[in-house]
Scaffold this motif. Structure first.
Motif, PDB file in Angstrom:
ATOM      1  N   LEU A  15       0.815  -1.208   0.000  1.00 22.19           N
ATOM      2  CA  LEU A  15       0.000   0.000   0.000  1.00 22.19           C
ATOM      3  C   LEU A  15       0.853   1.264   0.000  1.00 22.19           C
ATOM      4  N   MET A  16       1.981   1.200   0.666  1.00 23.58           N
ATOM      5  CA  MET A  16       2.847   2.377   0.784  1.00 23.58           C
ATOM      6  C   MET A  16       3.343   2.868  -0.579  1.00 23.58           C
ATOM      7  N   ALA A  17       3.590   1.927  -1.501  1.00 23.78           N
ATOM      8  CA  ALA A  17       4.173   2.297  -2.792  1.00 23.78           C
ATOM      9  C   ALA A  17       3.241   3.169  -3.631  1.00 23.78           C
ATOM     10  N   PHE A  18       1.952   3.110  -3.379  1.00 25.10           N
ATOM     11  CA  PHE A  18       1.005   3.831  -4.226  1.00 25.10           C
ATOM     12  C   PHE A  18       0.617   5.210  -3.679  1.00 25.10           C
ATOM     13  N   ILE A  19       1.102   5.563  -2.488  1.00 26.05           N
ATOM     14  CA  ILE A  19       0.737   6.847  -1.887  1.00 26.05           C
ATOM     15  C   ILE A  19       1.157   8.038  -2.751  1.00 26.05           C
ATOM     16  N   PRO A  20       2.413   8.098  -3.233  1.00 32.11           N
ATOM     17  CA  PRO A  20       2.796   9.251  -4.067  1.00 32.11           C
ATOM     18  C   PRO A  20       1.935   9.382  -5.321  1.00 32.11           C
ATOM     19  N   MET A  21       1.646   8.271  -5.979  1.00 36.85           N
ATOM     20  CA  MET A  21       0.858   8.314  -7.207  1.00 36.85           C
ATOM     21  C   MET A  21      -0.563   8.818  -6.943  1.00 36.85           C
ATOM     22  N   ILE A  22      -1.166   8.367  -5.846  1.00 34.83           N
ATOM     23  CA  ILE A  22      -2.528   8.795  -5.512  1.00 34.83           C
ATOM     24  C   ILE A  22      -2.551  10.290  -5.190  1.00 34.83           C
ATOM     25  N   MET A  23      -1.591  10.749  -4.393  1.00 39.02           N
ATOM     26  CA  MET A  23      -1.545  12.165  -4.024  1.00 39.02           C
ATOM     27  C   MET A  23      -1.293  13.050  -5.246  1.00 39.02           C
ATOM     28  N   ASN A  24      -0.388  12.642  -6.129  1.00 40.30           N
ATOM     29  CA  ASN A  24      -0.096  13.432  -7.329  1.00 40.30           C
ATOM     30  C   ASN A  24      -1.291  13.488  -8.264  1.00 40.30           C
ATOM     31  N   THR A  25      -1.967  12.359  -8.421  1.00 34.77           N
ATOM     32  CA  THR A  25      -3.145  12.321  -9.291  1.00 34.77           C
ATOM     33  C   THR A  25      -4.235  13.247  -8.766  1.00 34.77           C
ATOM     34  N   GLY A  26      -4.456  13.226  -7.461  1.00 27.82           N
ATOM     35  CA  GLY A  26      -5.451  14.109  -6.874  1.00 27.82           C
ATOM     36  C   GLY A  26      -5.079  15.573  -7.019  1.00 27.82           C
ATOM     37  N   GLY A  27      -3.824  15.894  -6.735  1.00 31.24           N
ATOM     38  CA  GLY A  27      -3.372  17.282  -6.853  1.00 31.24           C
ATOM     39  C   GLY A  27      -3.477  17.799  -8.269  1.00 31.24           C
ATOM     40  N   ASN A  28      -3.071  16.981  -9.245  1.00 35.25           N
ATOM     41  CA  ASN A  28      -3.148  17.395 -10.646  1.00 35.25           C
ATOM     42  C   ASN A  28      -4.602  17.586 -11.089  1.00 35.25           C
ATOM     43  N   SER A  29      -5.478  16.710 -10.629  1.00 31.01           N
ATOM     44  CA  SER A  29      -6.896  16.816 -10.995  1.00 31.01           C
ATOM     45  C   SER A  29      -7.501  18.100 -10.435  1.00 31.01           C
ATOM     46  N   GLY A  30      -7.194  18.409  -9.179  1.00 23.59           N
ATOM     47  CA  GLY A  30      -7.703  19.631  -8.567  1.00 23.59           C
ATOM     48  C   GLY A  30      -7.160  20.881  -9.239  1.00 23.59           C
ATOM     49  N   SER A  31      -5.881  20.835  -9.621  1.00 21.08           N
ATOM     50  CA  SER A  31      -5.264  21.988 -10.276  1.00 21.08           C
ATOM     51  C   SER A  31      -5.909  22.269 -11.626  1.00 21.08           C
ATOM     52  N   GLN A  32      -6.216  21.216 -12.373  1.00 20.48           N
ATOM     53  CA  GLN A  32      -6.867  21.412 -13.666  1.00 20.48           C
ATOM     54  C   GLN A  32      -8.172  22.183 -13.513  1.00 20.48           C
ATOM     55  N   SER A  33      -8.997  21.747 -12.573  1.00 21.38           N
ATOM     56  CA  SER A  33     -10.294  22.399 -12.377  1.00 21.38           C
ATOM     57  C   SER A  33     -10.139  23.822 -11.855  1.00 21.38           C
ATOM     58  N   SER A  34      -9.257  24.013 -10.879  1.00 23.96           N
ATOM     59  CA  SER A  34      -9.117  25.341 -10.274  1.00 23.96           C
ATOM     60  C   SER A  34      -8.586  26.362 -11.271  1.00 23.96           C
ATOM     61  N   VAL A  35      -7.590  25.979 -12.056  1.00 28.10           N
ATOM     62  CA  VAL A  35      -7.030  26.913 -13.038  1.00 28.10           C
ATOM     63  C   VAL A  35      -8.079  27.297 -14.077  1.00 28.10           C
ATOM     64  N   THR A  36      -8.858  26.312 -14.534  1.00 26.04           N
ATOM     65  CA  THR A  36      -9.904  26.583 -15.519  1.00 26.04           C
ATOM     66  C   THR A  36     -10.954  27.532 -14.957  1.00 26.04           C
ATOM     67  N   VAL A  37     -11.396  27.279 -13.732  1.00 29.95           N
ATOM     68  CA  VAL A  37     -12.430  28.108 -13.115  1.00 29.95           C
ATOM     69  C   VAL A  37     -11.899  29.508 -12.805  1.00 29.95           C
ATOM     70  N   ILE A  38     -10.676  29.601 -12.300  1.00 28.61           N
ATOM     71  CA  ILE A  38     -10.085  30.909 -11.993  1.00 28.61           C
ATOM     72  C   ILE A  38      -9.977  31.757 -13.257  1.00 28.61           C
ATOM     73  N   ARG A  39      -9.574  31.140 -14.342  1.00 27.59           N
ATOM     74  CA  ARG A  39      -9.491  31.863 -15.616  1.00 27.59           C
ATOM     75  C   ARG A  39     -10.866  32.358 -16.050  1.00 27.59           C
ATOM     76  N   SER A  40     -11.874  31.516 -15.910  1.00 28.86           N
ATOM     77  CA  SER A  40     -13.237  31.901 -16.287  1.00 28.86           C
ATOM     78  C   SER A  40     -13.768  33.010 -15.386  1.00 28.86           C
ATOM     79  N   LEU A  41     -13.423  32.957 -14.103  1.00 23.84           N
ATOM     80  CA  LEU A  41     -13.826  34.025 -13.181  1.00 23.84           C
ATOM     81  C   LEU A  41     -13.200  35.357 -13.565  1.00 23.84           C
ATOM     82  N   SER A  42     -11.933  35.323 -13.927  1.00 29.62           N
ATOM     83  CA  SER A  42     -11.238  36.565 -14.285  1.00 29.62           C
ATOM     84  C   SER A  42     -11.782  37.169 -15.569  1.00 29.62           C
ATOM     85  N   LEU A  43     -12.287  36.320 -16.476  1.00 30.33           N
ATOM     86  CA  LEU A  43     -12.841  36.811 -17.731  1.00 30.33           C
ATOM     87  C   LEU A  43     -14.319  37.164 -17.616  1.00 30.33           C
ATOM     88  N   GLY A  44     -14.911  36.842 -16.452  1.00 26.27           N
ATOM     89  CA  GLY A  44     -16.324  37.124 -16.263  1.00 26.27           C
ATOM     90  C   GLY A  44     -17.247  36.104 -16.904  1.00 26.27           C
TER      91      GLY A  44
END
Length: 450
Positions: free
Chosen positions: A309-338
């Motif tokens: 189980l220990m070996a998969f912790i970095p992969m799970i955390m990175n996948t989650g972080g990357n997924s959240g970043s994709q959504s946040s960057v897209t939404v932040i850009r849309s907010l700035s453009l109105g």
């Protein structure tokens, strides 16, 4: 060119040097002035034609401007200030220490001084802080011929003459006329006959980011700004709008990278200042990341039972972080453009939820296949089917959670008055890392009976 300029300066051939420099665009001229020794800078600046010197001064960075101002006599400073537009003078003042700013203002004529103080009184993030008071205004009863004469007489001192604003006796904005309108109209026609009464304008109290979006929406070269009684107080020109766009984009990028915004360029920022702008968020993120350490420590005995189980912790955390970043960057850009507002939260949530389900399923299936085929068959890792299922379910749940958090946090932040960019990659990644571990160990405990 640099070598030639330095050679002429060293040999004191000022006539030839002036001839070369006078042919350059002010923005290009600044680049050549930067290679001139500081003790010679004032000398070179003095040989420039008066108008070119003022235009070049505007293009300089604040350090070079401060150096020249400190060396200027009062007359030289007065000459430079007299050639600047009011908004340009305000921009210079805002970059200077209080003592230097006070000296600049003291060398302006009384009318210019009043206009400078008027602009400086507006909040930094308002439309009023961006205006220039040097615009062409007309009265509705005059003829086109009279308008041309007025523009010819006053135009040299105006920021732009391509758009003229029609005001009444109380300076209330009642119409707008372009140079095209005037050129294509009969000289005998009155301004009232040809003006456009459907004027789009901003208020001095409007947020400057909202105002800048109007330039993009309507393709303006200039935007009139009025007070609460709709009296015209100034205009914002497209060059100032571009400057704000660059500043806001830089600030957003710095915040999204967990850096305290700075108004200086990278090479102009000292080591300590760079350190000071980065360390606060790094400390916060480091301390907040200790939660992940506590979670792992609390499951240490269970991890000992199933070490895989220990070996998969970095992969799970990175996948989650990357997924959240994709959504946040897209939404932040849309907010700035109105493009989206708080009222669109449900629509954004529903869209990102569906996207997260699709992404999560593909990633979890790909992960399961990777464990079974690559890790087990090719590498002989001996990972059980049950562990593969735990990891795959965790990825699906983590991706769904990360994308929902990534899309909603920036919207909520803007609603409560915070900067959405603060909720970007570093903050969301840290939050998702913590939750993804909780999800992982929850699935592991339930499926593996730990």
């Amino acid at each position: 060119m640099e070598e030639k300029i330095l050679e002429l300066l060293e040999e004191r051939r000022f006539t030839e040097l002036k001839s070369i420099l006078s042919e350059l665009n002010p923005a290009d001229l600044v680049e050549y002035l930067e290679v001139i020794p500081q003790n010679e800078l004032l000398l070179v600046f003095r040989i420039l034609p008066k108008e070119l010197a003022a235009d070049t001064f505007v293009e300089m960075d604040s350090d070079m401007q401060k150096l020249l101002i400190s060396a200027f006599s009062d007359k030289e400073l007065r000459d430079v200030v007299s050639e600047l537009f009011v908004d340009e003078t305000v921009d210079v003042i805002e970059e200077m220490p209080a003592s230097v700013a006070k000296r600049i203002i003291s060398q302006a004529d009384p009318q210019t001084r009043r206009e400078i103080n008027q602009i400086l009184a507006y909040p930094d993030d308002s439309a009023g802080s961006l205006i220039t008071t040097e615009y062409v205004d007309l009265k509705k009863h005059i003829t086109v011929a009279d308008a041309f004469k007025h523009i010819k007489d006053t135009g040299p001192d105006k920021e732009t003459i391509y758009t003229a604003y029609v005001t009444d006796s109380r300076r209330k904005l009642i119409g707008v006329v372009t140079a095209k309108d005037l050129l294509l109209s009969s000289p005998e026609q009155t301004i009232e006959e040809i003006m456009d009464e459907n004027v789009i304008f901003a208020h001095t109290s409007d947020d400057k980011e909202t105002v800048i979006q109007m330039f993009d929406k309507y393709d303006f070269l200039a935007l009139p700004v009025v007070d609460n009684e709709e009296r015209l107080v100034g205009i914002i020109t497209v060059d100032d709008a571009i400057d704000v766009i660059q500043e806001e984009a830089t600030e957003d990028i710095e915040k999204m990278a967990a850096i305290v915004p700075s108004d200086k360029t990278y090479l102009k920022t000292g080591v300590f200042s760079t350190f000071a702008s980065r360390i606060p968020w790094l400390l916060f993120l480091m301390l907040s990341a200790t939660f992940t350490g506590w979670i792992i420590s609390s499951f240490e005995t269970k991890l000992a039972i199933v070490p895989a189980l220990m070996a998969f912790i970095p992969m799970i955390m990175n996948t989650g972080g990357n997924s959240g970043s994709q959504s946040s960057v897209t939404v932040i850009r849309s907010l700035s453009l109105g493009d989206i507002e708080f009222k669109d939260s449900i629509r954004v949530f529903f869209k990102e939820f569906r996207v997260s389900i699709l992404c999560g399923i593909v990633l979890s299936v790909a992960n399961y296949a990777k464990i079974m085929l690559l890790d087990n068959l090719l590498l002989g890792s001996g990972i059980s089917n049950t562990v593969a299922i735990v990891v795959s379910f965790t990825i699906l749940a983590t991706v769904v959670f990360a994308k929902i958090v990534g899309c909603l946090l920036p919207i909520v932040a803007k609603k409560i008055g915070l900067d959405p960019t603060v909720m970007a990659s570093p903050f969301i990644t840290t939050l998702v890392d913590t939750v993804s571990l909780l999800i992982y160990f929850a699935f592991a405990s339930a499926i593996l009976n730990l």
